[in-house]
Design a protein around this motif. Structure first.
Motif, PDB file in Angstrom:
ATOM      1  N   LEU A 201     -20.337   9.267 -14.078  1.00  0.00           N
ATOM      2  CA  LEU A 201     -19.703  10.439 -14.694  1.00  0.00           C
ATOM      3  C   LEU A 201     -19.801  11.656 -13.782  1.00  0.00           C
ATOM      4  CD1 LEU A 201     -20.824  10.008 -18.405  1.00  0.00           C
ATOM      5  CD2 LEU A 201     -18.565   9.582 -17.422  1.00  0.00           C
ATOM      6  N   ARG A 202     -20.903  11.809 -13.068  1.00  0.00           N
ATOM      7  CA  ARG A 202     -21.018  12.932 -12.132  1.00  0.00           C
ATOM      8  C   ARG A 202     -20.017  12.783 -10.995  1.00  0.00           C
ATOM      9  NH1 ARG A 202     -26.801  11.865 -12.510  1.00  0.00           N
ATOM     10  NH2 ARG A 202     -27.690  13.200 -14.142  1.00  0.00           N
ATOM     11  N   PHE A 203     -19.808  11.534 -10.568  1.00  0.00           N
ATOM     12  CA  PHE A 203     -18.802  11.282  -9.522  1.00  0.00           C
ATOM     13  C   PHE A 203     -17.431  11.753  -9.988  1.00  0.00           C
ATOM     14  CE2 PHE A 203     -15.411   8.410  -8.093  1.00  0.00           C
ATOM     15  CZ  PHE A 203     -15.453   8.619  -6.724  1.00  0.00           C
ATOM     16  N   TRP A 204     -17.054  11.389 -11.232  1.00  0.00           N
ATOM     17  CA  TRP A 204     -15.743  11.777 -11.724  1.00  0.00           C
ATOM     18  C   TRP A 204     -15.657  13.278 -11.971  1.00  0.00           C
ATOM     19  CZ3 TRP A 204     -11.706   9.160 -10.867  1.00  0.00           C
ATOM     20  CH2 TRP A 204     -11.773   7.765 -10.772  1.00  0.00           C
ATOM     21  N   ALA A 205     -16.769  13.883 -12.384  1.00  0.00           N
ATOM     22  CA  ALA A 205     -16.774  15.341 -12.562  1.00  0.00           C
ATOM     23  C   ALA A 205     -16.483  16.036 -11.236  1.00  0.00           C
ATOM     24  CB  ALA A 205     -18.114  15.795 -13.128  1.00  0.00           C
ATOM     25  N   GLU A 206     -17.042  15.500 -10.161  1.00  0.00           N
ATOM     26  CA  GLU A 206     -16.780  16.080  -8.840  1.00  0.00           C
ATOM     27  C   GLU A 206     -15.319  15.886  -8.448  1.00  0.00           C
ATOM     28  OE1 GLU A 206     -18.383  15.698  -4.207  1.00  0.00           O
ATOM     29  OE2 GLU A 206     -19.508  14.783  -5.856  1.00  0.00           O
ATOM     30  N   ILE A 207     -14.768  14.702  -8.747  1.00  0.00           N
ATOM     31  CA  ILE A 207     -13.358  14.435  -8.415  1.00  0.00           C
ATOM     32  C   ILE A 207     -12.451  15.408  -9.158  1.00  0.00           C
ATOM     33  CG2 ILE A 207     -11.472  12.781  -8.686  1.00  0.00           C
ATOM     34  CD1 ILE A 207     -13.334  12.060  -6.410  1.00  0.00           C
ATOM     35  N   PHE A 208     -12.709  15.634 -10.436  1.00  0.00           N
ATOM     36  CA  PHE A 208     -11.844  16.481 -11.257  1.00  0.00           C
ATOM     37  C   PHE A 208     -12.209  17.961 -11.166  1.00  0.00           C
ATOM     38  CE2 PHE A 208     -11.148  12.399 -13.514  1.00  0.00           C
ATOM     39  CZ  PHE A 208      -9.767  12.394 -13.501  1.00  0.00           C
TER      40      PHE A 208
ATOM     41  N   ARG B 249     -14.717   9.099 -19.039  1.00  0.00           N
ATOM     42  CA  ARG B 249     -14.104   9.865 -17.954  1.00  0.00           C
ATOM     43  C   ARG B 249     -13.070  10.859 -18.480  1.00  0.00           C
ATOM     44  NH1 ARG B 249      -9.629   8.087 -14.933  1.00  0.00           N
ATOM     45  NH2 ARG B 249      -9.927   6.000 -15.818  1.00  0.00           N
ATOM     46  N   LEU B 250     -12.430  10.536 -19.612  1.00  0.00           N
ATOM     47  CA  LEU B 250     -11.453  11.456 -20.198  1.00  0.00           C
ATOM     48  C   LEU B 250     -12.096  12.789 -20.543  1.00  0.00           C
ATOM     49  CD1 LEU B 250      -9.818   8.895 -22.657  1.00  0.00           C
ATOM     50  CD2 LEU B 250      -8.752   9.802 -20.572  1.00  0.00           C
ATOM     51  N   ILE B 251     -13.313  12.740 -21.079  1.00  0.00           N
ATOM     52  CA  ILE B 251     -14.007  13.968 -21.464  1.00  0.00           C
ATOM     53  C   ILE B 251     -14.362  14.774 -20.219  1.00  0.00           C
ATOM     54  CG2 ILE B 251     -15.955  14.933 -22.731  1.00  0.00           C
ATOM     55  CD1 ILE B 251     -14.036  13.334 -24.479  1.00  0.00           C
ATOM     56  N   VAL B 252     -14.858  14.085 -19.207  1.00  0.00           N
ATOM     57  CA  VAL B 252     -15.263  14.751 -17.967  1.00  0.00           C
ATOM     58  C   VAL B 252     -14.067  15.383 -17.252  1.00  0.00           C
ATOM     59  CG1 VAL B 252     -16.208  14.340 -15.660  1.00  0.00           C
ATOM     60  CG2 VAL B 252     -17.301  13.313 -17.656  1.00  0.00           C
TER      61      VAL B 252
END
Length: 210
Positions: free
Chosen positions: A90-97, A134-137
């Motif tokens: 989730l942290r990875f996806w937060a960084e992407i978005f 991932r949708l939330i993030v």
């Protein structure tokens, strides 16, 4: 004054796959707070339509108006990195978005107790919940969802439906290809079979695969 502009609008949109037209003449107008469920048999074009709306493939014809930064797609693949933990994914996806914070995503999909578990050791349903978290993030307004409840049990499906409902209440929107009744109201349904493209003429068929 509330924003009454559509998050996505199409006019006479045509989509295809492998050079062959699947759907044509699709008119959509997705407003904040609204949900649209796509119906139709396998192979009818639901996935191709969602991929076109997400900008992953170009339309064959017609117009599509949407802000790319408003859209997130959850497809058949969960997008989970097996060598990372739940929290690290989730942290990875937060960084992407370009967002911050994963706690809401963990709570929404009941993943908090699994936060330190490696994704490779998760069950199929747990991986699906992580993929949907991932949708939330992402923090995007328009969710495009392709059979999102695959591998989810009844309880997890309820968590997903609650997440969609909260997203709509906050002014987001969703387009969902699913055969499951998620208990969302109000909600619109669209049978994509109504927009099935005419088969190519014999002279055009070979050109489609040229």
């Amino acid at each position: 004054m509330s924003d009454t502009r559509p998050l996505l609008e199409t006019r006479a949109l045509s989509v295809g796959r492998g050079g062959v037209g699947l759907l044509e003449g699709v008119d959509l107008r997705i407003m904040p707070g609204s949900a649209l469920v796509l119906r139709g048999p396998n192979g009818s074009g639901k996935t191709s339509l969602l991929r076109t709306l997400a900008g992953l493939q170009p339309p064959r014809d017609g117009t599509l108006e949407a802000e790319p930064d408003d859209i997130v797609l959850a497809g058949h693949l969960d997008g989970v990195k097996p060598t990372l933990s739940v929290a690290e994914n989730l942290r990875f996806w937060a960084e992407i978005f370009g967002t911050s914070g994963i706690e809401q995503a963990l709570r929404t999909f009941d993943l908090d107790r699994l936060r330190d578990r490696m994704a490779a050791s998760l069950s199929a349903g747990q991986k699906r919940r992580l993929g949907l978290a991932r949708l939330i993030v992402a923090g995007r307004k328009l969710w495009l969802l392709d059979e999102p409840t695959v591998s989810l049990d009844q309880e997890a499906t309820g968590l997903f439906a609650s997440a969609v409902r909260a997203h709509l209440d906050q002014g987001g929107a969703a387009i969902i290809a699913t055969h499951i009744d998620l208990g969302l109201a109000p909600i619109e349904h669209m049978d994509v079979s109504r927009y099935r493209a005419a088969p190519p003429a014999p002279d055009d068929f070979d050109e489609a695969f040229a």
